[in-house]
Motif scaffolding. Structure first.
Motif, mmCIF file in Angstrom:
data_model
loop_
_atom_site.group_PDB
_atom_site.id
_atom_site.type_symbol
_atom_site.label_atom_id
_atom_site.label_comp_id
_atom_site.label_asym_id
_atom_site.label_seq_id
_atom_site.Cartn_x
_atom_site.Cartn_y
_atom_site.Cartn_z
ATOM 1 N N PHE A 138 -32.067 -25.000 -5.777
ATOM 2 C CA PHE A 138 -32.696 -24.889 -4.463
ATOM 3 C C PHE A 138 -34.081 -24.241 -4.534
ATOM 4 N N GLY A 139 -34.189 -23.095 -5.215
ATOM 5 C CA GLY A 139 -35.481 -22.404 -5.298
ATOM 6 C C GLY A 139 -36.550 -23.261 -5.952
ATOM 7 N N PRO A 140 -36.301 -23.786 -7.153
ATOM 8 C CA PRO A 140 -37.296 -24.653 -7.789
ATOM 9 C C PRO A 140 -37.668 -25.864 -6.943
ATOM 10 N N LEU A 141 -36.669 -26.429 -6.236
ATOM 11 C CA LEU A 141 -36.933 -27.602 -5.405
ATOM 12 C C LEU A 141 -37.848 -27.243 -4.245
ATOM 13 N N MET A 142 -37.584 -26.123 -3.573
ATOM 14 C CA MET A 142 -38.414 -25.704 -2.447
ATOM 15 C C MET A 142 -39.828 -25.353 -2.916
ATOM 16 N N ASP A 143 -39.938 -24.669 -4.058
ATOM 17 C CA ASP A 143 -41.258 -24.310 -4.586
ATOM 18 C C ASP A 143 -42.068 -25.557 -4.927
ATOM 19 N N THR A 144 -41.413 -26.515 -5.564
ATOM 20 C CA THR A 144 -42.095 -27.755 -5.946
ATOM 21 C C THR A 144 -42.525 -28.538 -4.712
ATOM 22 N N LEU A 145 -41.647 -28.569 -3.722
ATOM 23 C CA LEU A 145 -41.947 -29.270 -2.472
ATOM 24 C C LEU A 145 -43.203 -28.688 -1.825
ATOM 25 N N LYS A 146 -43.302 -27.357 -1.837
ATOM 26 C CA LYS A 146 -44.424 -26.669 -1.196
ATOM 27 C C LYS A 146 -45.721 -26.810 -1.992
ATOM 28 N N LYS A 147 -45.627 -26.643 -3.317
ATOM 29 C CA LYS A 147 -46.824 -26.657 -4.144
ATOM 30 C C LYS A 147 -47.381 -28.056 -4.365
ATOM 31 N N ASP A 148 -46.491 -29.042 -4.465
ATOM 32 C CA ASP A 148 -46.953 -30.405 -4.720
ATOM 33 C C ASP A 148 -47.614 -31.006 -3.472
ATOM 34 N N GLY A 149 -46.932 -30.895 -2.348
ATOM 35 C CA GLY A 149 -47.498 -31.394 -1.093
ATOM 36 C C GLY A 149 -47.421 -32.894 -0.887
ATOM 37 N N ASN A 150 -46.900 -33.623 -1.875
ATOM 38 C CA ASN A 150 -46.852 -35.079 -1.753
ATOM 39 C C ASN A 150 -45.471 -35.623 -2.117
ATOM 40 N N ILE A 151 -44.454 -34.791 -1.816
ATOM 41 C CA ILE A 151 -43.067 -35.150 -2.098
ATOM 42 C C ILE A 151 -42.325 -35.410 -0.795
ATOM 43 N N ARG A 152 -41.622 -36.501 -0.758
ATOM 44 C CA ARG A 152 -40.736 -36.831 0.360
ATOM 45 C C ARG A 152 -39.306 -36.534 -0.091
ATOM 46 N N LEU A 153 -38.647 -35.576 0.585
ATOM 47 C CA LEU A 153 -37.309 -35.142 0.186
ATOM 48 C C LEU A 153 -36.269 -35.624 1.192
ATOM 49 N N VAL A 154 -35.365 -36.481 0.745
ATOM 50 C CA VAL A 154 -34.294 -36.992 1.591
ATOM 51 C C VAL A 154 -33.014 -36.211 1.266
ATOM 52 N N LEU A 155 -32.450 -35.557 2.264
ATOM 53 C CA LEU A 155 -31.290 -34.695 2.054
ATOM 54 C C LEU A 155 -30.001 -35.410 2.463
ATOM 55 N N LYS A 156 -29.089 -35.538 1.498
ATOM 56 C CA LYS A 156 -27.813 -36.214 1.717
ATOM 57 C C LYS A 156 -26.676 -35.194 1.677
ATOM 58 N N GLU A 157 -26.114 -34.918 2.836
ATOM 59 C CA GLU A 157 -24.974 -34.007 2.909
ATOM 60 C C GLU A 157 -23.783 -34.640 2.180
ATOM 61 N N PHE A 158 -23.228 -33.893 1.224
ATOM 62 C CA PHE A 158 -22.127 -34.411 0.406
ATOM 63 C C PHE A 158 -21.097 -33.290 0.182
ATOM 64 N N PRO A 159 -20.361 -32.921 1.234
ATOM 65 C CA PRO A 159 -19.441 -31.777 1.151
ATOM 66 C C PRO A 159 -18.153 -32.116 0.396
ATOM 67 N N ILE A 160 -18.041 -31.608 -0.832
ATOM 68 C CA ILE A 160 -16.881 -31.943 -1.666
ATOM 69 C C ILE A 160 -16.107 -30.712 -2.120
ATOM 70 N N LEU A 161 -16.527 -29.525 -1.649
ATOM 71 C CA LEU A 161 -15.907 -28.297 -2.152
ATOM 72 C C LEU A 161 -15.061 -27.575 -1.111
ATOM 73 N N GLY A 162 -14.392 -28.331 -0.262
ATOM 74 C CA GLY A 162 -13.448 -27.710 0.663
ATOM 75 C C GLY A 162 -13.864 -27.794 2.121
ATOM 76 N N GLU A 163 -12.981 -27.275 2.956
ATOM 77 C CA GLU A 163 -13.185 -27.355 4.406
ATOM 78 C C GLU A 163 -14.422 -26.606 4.861
#
Length: 276
Positions: A138-163
């Motif tokens: 998460f941290g590296p992804l957010m930092d890269t997203l902010k510093k690069d400025g030309n990334i489109r991030l599509v978030l796919k909710e994939f809850p597999i670890l319980g209720e």
């Protein structure tokens, strides 16, 4: 990588055991064929006329057994070759699945898009809010997203670890109606410890969400349908755990650090340009 059912590692271990058995069997057959060829040359009956006695079969098996013990590198080479072929086969299937599901992967109207909506590289992440490996990325992804400025991030909710994971996903998707999804998304990933209903609602309140409204919106049938679609999409792509990334049209399983993210983005820009 948080595992899902029928992980690649389990299947590969099973295949490795299988290749050892198969290799031993093939070696025995090869030796048998050589023995029979020699016998046929000497004018003795061929495979159509005779079969090995129990004593002869035991002798052949001992030869194979002793050879493999003396030359274990044969098994290692066979397993390495198996890994290469399996990886190539997996990649081919994944590439085909990505091509067949491009609209659902990259342009699903119900999946949140962060970063630059017109970015030249799209990163798609399948994640679970309780996944430790997702939190590591998460941290590296957010930092890269902010510093690069030309990334489109599509978030796919994939809850597999319980209720609790399902509850967190339902709350996150419901928060879109109040325009605070990304703030809530980040708050859930910053949470320390296991998520509970109370912790999820506290995180919601902390980012300014109306929690009473949020609880009502969580019951929207569209949310359940979105989760089901994401499960089906992950299955089609053979994503069995979290996180799972698609960068530059390539599937990458497991946590990524900053250097790995930057390298994957650089490769995407060099290989697929605007088609990423």
């Amino acid at each position: 990588m948080a595992p899902g059912p029928g992980s690649h590692a389990g299947r590969r271990m099973s295949m490795r055991r299988s290749v050892i058995t198969t290799l031993a069997t093939m070696a025995a057959l090869a030796l048998a064929a050589l023995g029979l060829a020699g016998a046929a040359t000497a004018g003795t009956p061929t495979t159509q006329d005779r079969s090995f006695s129990a004593e002869q079969t035991g002798d052949i098996e001992k030869i194979v057994h002793d050879y493999l013990l003396k030359h274990p590198e044969v098994l290692i080479e066979a397993m390495q070759e198996l890994d290469k072929k399996q990886a190539a086969s997996d990649r081919q299937k994944q590439d085909g699945a990505i091509a067949a599901n491009r609209a659902a992967i990259f342009n699903d109207a119900d999946s949140y898009v962060a970063g630059n909506p017109k970015g030249d590289v799209t990163i798609v992440e399948f994640f679970d809010y309780q996944c430790g490996y997702c939190k590591r990325s998460f941290g590296p992804l957010m930092d890269t997203l902010k510093k690069d400025g030309n990334i489109r991030l599509v978030l796919k909710e994939f809850p597999i670890l319980g209720e609790e994971s399902v509850t967190a996903t339902r709350a996150a998707v419901a928060s879109m109606k109040q325009g605070k999804y990304f703030e809530f998304h980040q708050a859930l990933f910053h949470h320390k410890g296991q998520l509970t209903d109370e912790a999820i609602m506290q995180a919601a309140a902390d980012v300014g969400l109306d929690t009473a409204r949020l609880k009502r919106d969580m019951n929207d049938a569209k949310i359940k349908k979105l989760i089901t679609r994401n499960y089906e999409l992950a299955d089609a792509l053979a994503i069995k755990g979290t996180p799972g990334f698609i960068i530059g049209g390539k599937l990458i399983a497991g946590a990524l650090d900053k250097d790995e993210l930057v390298a994957a983005i650089k490769d995407a820009r060099e290989t697929c340009g605007a088609n990423c």
